[in-house]
Scaffold this active site. Structure first.
Site, PDB file in Angstrom:
ATOM      1  CG  HIS A  99       5.854  -3.660   4.487  1.00  0.00           C
ATOM      2  ND1 HIS A  99       5.732  -2.320   4.180  1.00  0.00           N
ATOM      3  CD2 HIS A  99       4.937  -4.295   3.728  1.00  0.00           C
ATOM      4  CE1 HIS A  99       4.792  -2.158   3.264  1.00  0.00           C
ATOM      5  NE2 HIS A  99       4.283  -3.327   2.990  1.00  0.00           N
ATOM      6  CG  ASP A 102       8.918  -1.301   5.243  1.00  0.00           C
ATOM      7  OD1 ASP A 102       9.196  -1.737   4.108  1.00  0.00           O
ATOM      8  OD2 ASP A 102       7.752  -1.131   5.646  1.00  0.00           O
ATOM      9  CD  GLU A 230      -3.206  -1.677   1.147  1.00  0.00           C
ATOM     10  OE1 GLU A 230      -2.713  -1.730   2.292  1.00  0.00           O
ATOM     11  OE2 GLU A 230      -2.666  -1.086   0.196  1.00  0.00           O
ATOM     12  CD  GLU A 266      -2.786   2.452  -1.577  1.00  0.00           C
ATOM     13  OE1 GLU A 266      -2.430   1.629  -0.703  1.00  0.00           O
ATOM     14  OE2 GLU A 266      -2.034   2.823  -2.493  1.00  0.00           O
ATOM     15  CG  HIS A 269      -4.683  -0.119  -3.890  1.00  0.00           C
ATOM     16  ND1 HIS A 269      -4.322  -0.978  -2.883  1.00  0.00           N
ATOM     17  CD2 HIS A 269      -3.530   0.462  -4.313  1.00  0.00           C
ATOM     18  CE1 HIS A 269      -3.011  -0.914  -2.706  1.00  0.00           C
ATOM     19  NE2 HIS A 269      -2.518  -0.047  -3.552  1.00  0.00           N
ATOM     20  CG  ASP A 294      -2.799   2.128   2.847  1.00  0.00           C
ATOM     21  OD1 ASP A 294      -2.117   1.274   2.235  1.00  0.00           O
ATOM     22  OD2 ASP A 294      -2.810   2.237   4.078  1.00  0.00           O
ATOM     23  CG  ASP A 305      -0.555   2.101  -6.500  1.00  0.00           C
ATOM     24  OD1 ASP A 305      -0.043   1.187  -5.822  1.00  0.00           O
ATOM     25  OD2 ASP A 305      -1.142   3.072  -6.001  1.00  0.00           O
ATOM     26  CG  ASP A 307       1.683   4.343  -3.654  1.00  0.00           C
ATOM     27  OD1 ASP A 307       2.476   3.410  -3.473  1.00  0.00           O
ATOM     28  OD2 ASP A 307       0.444   4.212  -3.655  1.00  0.00           O
ATOM     29  CG  ASP A 337       0.596   2.964   0.707  1.00  0.00           C
ATOM     30  OD1 ASP A 337       0.068   1.885   0.437  1.00  0.00           O
ATOM     31  OD2 ASP A 337       1.788   3.211   0.447  1.00  0.00           O
TER      32      ASP A 337
HETATM   33  C1  3MF Z   1       0.933  -1.369  -2.758  1.00  0.00           C
HETATM   34  C2  3MF Z   1       0.514  -0.999  -1.403  1.00  0.00           C
HETATM   35  C3  3MF Z   1       1.304  -1.587  -0.308  1.00  0.00           C
HETATM   36  C4  3MF Z   1       0.473  -1.828   0.919  1.00  0.00           C
HETATM   37  C5  3MF Z   1       1.405  -2.284   1.990  1.00  0.00           C
HETATM   38  C6  3MF Z   1       0.640  -2.563   3.261  1.00  0.00           C
HETATM   39  C7  3MF Z   1       3.591  -1.190  -0.311  1.00  0.00           C
HETATM   40  O1  3MF Z   1       0.212  -0.682  -3.735  1.00  0.00           O
HETATM   41  O2  3MF Z   1      -0.384  -0.206  -1.197  1.00  0.00           O
HETATM   42  O3  3MF Z   1       2.327  -0.643  -0.010  1.00  0.00           O
HETATM   43  O4  3MF Z   1      -0.162  -0.660   1.350  1.00  0.00           O
HETATM   44  O5  3MF Z   1       2.017  -3.472   1.566  1.00  0.00           O
HETATM   45  O6  3MF Z   1      -0.378  -3.406   3.057  1.00  0.00           O
HETATM   46 MG    MG Z   2      -1.315   0.612   0.412  1.00  0.00          MG
END
Ligand code: 3MF
Ligand code: MG
Length: 434
Positions: A99, A102, A230, A266, A269, A294, A305, A307, A337
């Site tokens: 991003h 970042d 996404e 993802e 998600h 992702d 979530d 991650d 991700d």
């Molecule tokens: C949030 C996400 C995001 C997206 C990212 C790119 C910060 O749950 O998954 O990670 O992956 O913004 O689209």
């Molecule tokens: Mg993501």
């Protein structure tokens, strides 16, 4: 080479018998799977935000990581980039994703943000000249700063829409400048906290106009990359408009954008939306909008979530099975991700998290390819629908009507006898490959 990863060797493939934790046991980039190099199947990407911007905080506690690049200013941003490319090189990562927020320092206004992004992007461009690591996709962070708290494209304030559109342009420019193959839109604040202050129709129209502008800008620049949405059902919003693949497809069809946009799906998600990862992948493939993934996992007990890096061979194998069945990635790939836990403080933790995840995905790819080559799963699936190939049944679907079908059911005394779905036998078959 920065000091941060000093002493950590470049990770290479040593095979399944290796006991060296700094080695791949399954990910052999040059190994051929279905006639294509494993590296070219999986197309791994490191998520810049989780690996280099995340400071270790959670909703109940702040920074835990010590990184020399944490802090403000362009010099810290460049140090962060130096460390990032050191890690990409250690892992042999073919791609990364980022991003704007970042990689660049936060400016006092949009003009400073734009200047900062352009400066750091040129620094990235220089580093990429001598690195094998390319950009899988860029994206805009339109969810972190307080200005986006009520959305970006869907914000009731037109000035936030304008700021967001301008920011997306700078991020698309950055993506194009760095040779990115995709551009991603995750609408983390495109949703609502309460319906009491929300006009759903107006917000959908605003979101659609923004997406139309993104598509229009892609064509104006001549960029050949893929626009990816996404989906995520909620978090941080109570309800996120891009809830899941099916919902996004309905939105794309409503505004005539279904041939211009694909999905970045993802794992975490999909689970939050109440689906399996392979459901969302299969759904996107059936709709012709599967783009990229992702890859991560959620904690099934917390339901958040979280991650985390993937570590469930069965889940990963079924995911890559759907991807291979759909023909594999074109511009998309496997973006991790995923972030290490806030107690995982050492540089080695960051490296080994990726080593394990890359190996896990390689295992999944090999299992999926073996399942596809074996062919029994697809054969049994096809058998289940075989009667639809009979001429009278194909004709019924193509041109039948209720009265004609009623006459046929009466005249032929059709009285269907249920047949087994064989689920457990199919699950047993899958297990023989994982
Ligand atoms: C949030 C996400 C995001 C997206 C990212 C790119 C910060 O749950 O998954 O990670 O992956 O913004 O689209
Ligand atoms: Mg993501």
């Amino acid at each position: 080479m920065t000091e941060f990863f000093k002493g950590i060797p470049k990770i290479s493939y040593e095979g399944p018998e290796s006991r060296n934790e700094f080695a791949f046991r399954h990910y052999d980039p040059d190994a051929l799977v279905m006639g294509k190099r494993m590296e070219d199947h999986l197309r791994f990407a490191v998520a810049y935000w989780h690996s280099f911007a995340y400071e270790g905080g959670d909703p109940f506690g702040g920074r835990t990581f010590d990184r020399p690049w944490f802090g403000d200013g362009m010099e810290k941003a460049k140090m962060k980039a130096d460390a990032a490319f050191d890690m990409f090189d250690i892992l042999g990562a073919p791609f990364f994703c980022f991003h704007d927020a970042d990689v660049r320092p936060e400016g006092a206004n949009f003009a400073e943000n734009k200047r900062n992004l352009e400066e750091i992007v040129e620094y990235f461009a220089q580093k990429m000249e001598s690195s094998k690591t390319k950009l899988l996709w860029g994206t805009a962070n339109l969810f972190g700063h307080r200005r986006f708290m009520a959305g970006s494209a869907t914000n009731p304030d037109p000035d936030v829409f304008a700021w967001s559109a301008a920011t997306i342009k700078t991020c698309m420019d950055a993506t194009i400048r760095l040779g990115g193959e995709n551009y991603v839109l995750w609408g983390g604040r495109e949703g609502y906290e309460t319906l009491l202050n929300t006009d759903l129709g107006k917000e959908a129209d605003q979101a659609a106009r923004m997406l139309e502008m993104v598509v229009d800008y892609k064509h104006k620049t001549g960029w050949q990359g893929t626009i990816l949405i996404e989906p995520k059902p909620q978090e941080p919003t109570k309800h996120q408009y891009d809830f899941d693949v099916g919902t996004v497809y309905g939105f794309l069809r409503r505004y005539g954008l279904e041939t211009e946009v694909k999905m970045n799906i993802e794992q975490g998600h999909a689970i939050l939306a109440g689906h399996s990862f392979e459901h969302e992948l299969a759904m996107a493939a059936s709709l012709g909008i599967l783009g990229s993934i992702d890859m991560n996992r959620n904690d099934y007990q917390s339901g958040w979530d979280t991650d985390q890096f993937p570590n469930a061979p069965h889940e990963v194998a079924l995911a890559y099975y759907e991807i291979l069945k759909a023909g594999g990635f074109t511009t998309g790939g496997t973006n991790f991700d995923a972030r290490i836990r806030r107690q995982s403080l050492d540089p080695e933790d960051l490296i080994l998290a990726h080593v394990g995840a890359m190996d896990m995905c390689a295992r999944g790819l090999k299992a999926a390819a073996a399942m596809l080559a074996d062919g029994r799963l697809e054969q049994l699936r096809a058998e289940r629908y075989a009667d639809w190939d009979r001429s009278e049944n194909a004709a019924m679907l193509r041109q039948g009507d209720l009265a004609a079908i009623e006459a046929r059911v009466l005249s032929e005394d059709i009285n269907p006898e249920p047949r087994s779905g064989r689920q457990e036998r199919l699950e047993n078959l899958v297990s023989t490959f994982v």
